[in-house]
Write a protein that holds these residues in place. Structure first.
Motif, PDB file in Angstrom:
ATOM      1  N   GLY A  96     -11.286   5.634 -11.412  1.00 30.60           N
ATOM      2  CA  GLY A  96     -10.569   4.833 -10.117  1.00 30.60           C
ATOM      3  C   GLY A  96      -9.804   5.807  -9.670  1.00 30.60           C
ATOM      4  N   THR A  98      -6.683   6.114  -9.069  1.00 26.37           N
ATOM      5  CA  THR A  98      -5.380   6.426  -9.853  1.00 26.37           C
ATOM      6  C   THR A  98      -5.776   7.549 -10.726  1.00 26.37           C
ATOM      7  N   ILE A 101      -6.628  10.600  -8.749  1.00 28.07           N
ATOM      8  CA  ILE A 101      -5.150  11.268  -8.167  1.00 28.07           C
ATOM      9  C   ILE A 101      -4.517  11.999  -9.237  1.00 28.07           C
ATOM     10  N   HIS A 131      -0.102   6.603  -1.152  1.00 22.70           N
ATOM     11  CA  HIS A 131      -0.102   5.834  -2.233  1.00 22.70           C
ATOM     12  C   HIS A 131       0.628   5.845  -3.363  1.00 22.70           C
ATOM     13  N   PRO A 177      -8.241   6.480   4.406  1.00 25.59           N
ATOM     14  CA  PRO A 177      -6.882   6.398   5.275  1.00 25.59           C
ATOM     15  C   PRO A 177      -5.819   6.300   4.296  1.00 25.59           C
ATOM     16  N   ASP A 204      -6.309  12.059  -0.532  1.00 22.66           N
ATOM     17  CA  ASP A 204      -6.656  10.700  -0.927  1.00 22.66           C
ATOM     18  C   ASP A 204      -7.615   9.960   0.045  1.00 22.66           C
ATOM     19  N   CYS A 206      -9.699   7.689  -1.063  1.00 25.00           N
ATOM     20  CA  CYS A 206     -10.057   6.726  -1.998  1.00 25.00           C
ATOM     21  C   CYS A 206     -10.685   5.473  -1.269  1.00 25.00           C
ATOM     22  N   VAL A 207     -10.179   5.049  -0.061  1.00 25.57           N
ATOM     23  CA  VAL A 207     -10.634   3.939   0.497  1.00 25.57           C
ATOM     24  C   VAL A 207     -11.809   4.638   1.713  1.00 25.57           C
ATOM     25  N   ASP A 238     -13.340   6.761  -3.850  1.00 31.49           N
ATOM     26  CA  ASP A 238     -13.627   5.796  -5.064  1.00 31.49           C
ATOM     27  C   ASP A 238     -14.869   5.269  -4.728  1.00 31.49           C
ATOM     28  N   TYR A 411       2.212  -5.389  -4.792  1.00 31.26           N
ATOM     29  CA  TYR A 411       0.850  -5.017  -4.946  1.00 31.26           C
ATOM     30  C   TYR A 411       0.528  -4.748  -6.326  1.00 31.26           C
TER      31      TYR A 411
HETATM   32  C1  LIG Z   1      -5.404   5.106  -0.709  1.00 32.64           C
HETATM   33  C2  LIG Z   1      -5.596   4.370  -2.089  1.00 32.64           C
HETATM   34  N1  LIG Z   1      -5.540   5.586  -2.846  1.00 32.64           N
HETATM   35  C3  LIG Z   1      -5.456   5.291  -4.345  1.00 32.64           C
HETATM   36  C4  LIG Z   1      -5.712   4.160  -4.676  1.00 32.64           C
HETATM   37  C5  LIG Z   1      -5.615   3.639  -6.091  1.00 32.64           C
HETATM   38  O1  LIG Z   1      -7.048   3.318  -6.525  1.00 32.64           O
HETATM   39  P1  LIG Z   1      -7.315   2.393  -7.947  1.00 32.64           P
HETATM   40  O2  LIG Z   1      -6.461   1.072  -7.530  1.00 32.64           O
HETATM   41  O3  LIG Z   1      -8.888   2.511  -8.219  1.00 32.64           O
HETATM   42  O4  LIG Z   1      -6.776   3.266  -9.060  1.00 32.64           O
HETATM   43  C6  LIG Z   1      -5.730   2.997  -3.749  1.00 32.64           C
HETATM   44  C7  LIG Z   1      -5.938   1.707  -4.061  1.00 32.64           C
HETATM   45  O5  LIG Z   1      -5.961   0.658  -3.608  1.00 32.64           O
HETATM   46  C8  LIG Z   1      -5.839   3.150  -2.386  1.00 32.64           C
HETATM   47  O6  LIG Z   1      -5.836   2.325  -1.638  1.00 32.64           O
END
Ligand SMILES: Cc1ncc(COP(=O)(O)O)c(C=O)c1O
Length: 412
Positions: A96, A98, A101, A131, A177, A204, A206-207, A238, A411
């Motif tokens: 994921g 997290t 990162i 994040h 973003p 990052d 991820c989104v 992600d 959150y």
């Molecule tokens: C921009 C961003 N980075 C990192 C994460 C963390 O991702 P995860 O919840 O899959 O560990 C999120 C989660 O919403 C996110 O929006």
């Protein structure tokens, strides 16, 4: 509770579980602002089947399961291709955002230890919008994160970041973003800062990492944010978010094999020889790797373009529905993808969120600035008008609500 002494039949158990979920978030009707990325019933079927096929296999034992090794390598190559890399852009399949990162911060720290050993208190500079996974990683790793105020457009401010550099800075962090407002940081300019000062830059994504390139292909103005930019060292993207794959699945890609090696952990002072791993986790679900591979094969680039188009239509429908019903509504900054946050000047958005929650909508919150967060996905499209109607009612309620009636921004 203790494990029951005697087991009971699955139909009984399933019935109890169905009853238990009755009060859960109604994501099938687009009532969610986060947590769920859903493309279609057809894709859900494929993901369940693929995950089920490799349900028992363990991604830790990649040597024992060459099928998983191949699928993992294929997925990482596909993501590298999307993110402006190539066959020489190595990656890690993680659990994921997290973990991705965390591993980026760990690799950055190890790289700095090797290349600038005199630094005692290594620090990463990040815009305030980063994040919390970054701070979580830094907390575990003994790193410092210095959050620098964003500019008036709510994006990272490269001049402020440049001015904040000091002898302890080992790297920079940017988002594509950012979660809260959906804005993409000026990564080209931050990459120049990283180049000029020999710093590691982690993006990052991820989104935005998987679907963002398809939104761009459709003709929307999405700036380059990954390996197309010289100066970007690592990117997290992600699969279980905008890749619409099964949880838990994310990727972390590196500029070079040498950079990825800094994410490795090796240990051999125990009775079973050398333990070496690129992930934080040990045992890993083979199903997540298989499902991500199957998602890419089932959707193809064409399928992802359709999901990108549907997500952008959902965003447009929500935004125009809100604007039509709520005079004076503001969208914070200029978010180019499917995530954004809105507010009504003079109205407490915490109260709006509380009023929406009473009607069954989980509205994400932003606090700086005050707002309501929207992560538009294809499943939100048919419910855009309902969302806007509920939101408009909630704004009216909030104007007259007592000050205590506020949904706190949490959150978890
Ligand atoms: C921009 C961003 N980075 C990192 C994460 C963390 O991702 P995860 O919840 O899959 O560990 C999120 C989660 O919403 C996110 O929006």
């Amino acid at each position: 509770m203790p494990i029951p002494e005697r087991g009971r039949p699955w139909p009984d158990i399933a019935a109890e579980m169905e009853t238990a979920r009755a009060r859960d978030l109604d994501w099938r009707h687009g009532r969610h602002g986060a947590y769920v990325w859903y493309a279609s019933d057809e894709l859900e079927h494929v993901l369940r089947e693929a995950f089920g096929m490799f349900f028992v296999e363990n991604g830790l034992g990649i040597r024992a399961f060459p099928s998983l090794a191949r699928m993992e390598a294929d997925v990482l190559e596909s993501v590298a291709d999307l993110l402006g890399g190539g066959p020489g852009t190595p990656g890690i399949f993680t659990s994921g955002g997290t973990e991705s990162i965390f591993l980026a911060a760990y690799a950055m720290r190890e790289w700095a230890r090797a290349t600038r050993p005199a630094i005692e208190c290594p620090a990463i500079l990040a815009p305030r919008s980063a994040h919390p996974a970054l701070d979580k990683a830094a907390h575990y790793l003994g790193l410092r994160v210095r959050r620098i105020p964003v500019g008036p457009d709510y994006r990272a401010d490269p001049a402020a970041i440049r001015a904040a550099l000091d002898a302890d800075t080992i790297g920079l962090y940017a988002s594509a973003p950012a979660y809260s407002l959906g804005v993409i940081d000026p990564i080209e300019e931050l990459a120049a800062v990283a180049r000029d000062h020999g710093l590691w830059l982690h993006v990052d994504a991820c989104v935005g990492g998987i679907l963002g390139p398809f939104v761009r292909e459709l003709g929307y103005p999405v700036p380059p944010f990954a390996f197309e930019l010289d100066g970007v060292t690592s990117v997290s993207a992600d699969l279980h978010k905008s890749g619409f794959a099964a949880k838990p699945a994310s990727t972390l890609l590196f500029r070079s094999e040498a950079h990825r090696e800094f994410a490795r952990y090796t240990f051999d002072d125990w009775p079973s020889g050398t333990y070496t791993s690129l992930t934080f986790t040990g045992t890993r679900p083979g199903g997540a790797i298989a499902a991500a591979w199957a998602a890419f094969q089932f959707l193809g680039r064409e399928g992802y373009r359709q999901l990108a188009a549907a997500s952008m239509r959902a965003r447009a429908a929500i935004e125009s529905g809100l604007r039509a019903r709520i005079p004076g509504l503001t969208i914070h900054g200029q978010p180019p993808l499917y995530a954004f946050a809105w507010a009504v000047p003079g109205v407490s958005m915490g109260r709006v969120a509380a009023a929406m929650a009473r009607e069954g909508w989980v509205a994400g919150r932003t606090t700086a600035p005050d707002g309501i967060h929207v992560m538009a996905t294809p499943i939100h499209e048919p419910f855009a008008a309902e969302y806007a109607e509920t939101a408009a009612r909630a704004v009216e309620t909030a104007r007259s609500a007592p000050a205590t009636d506020t949904a706190r921004a949490t959150y978890t």
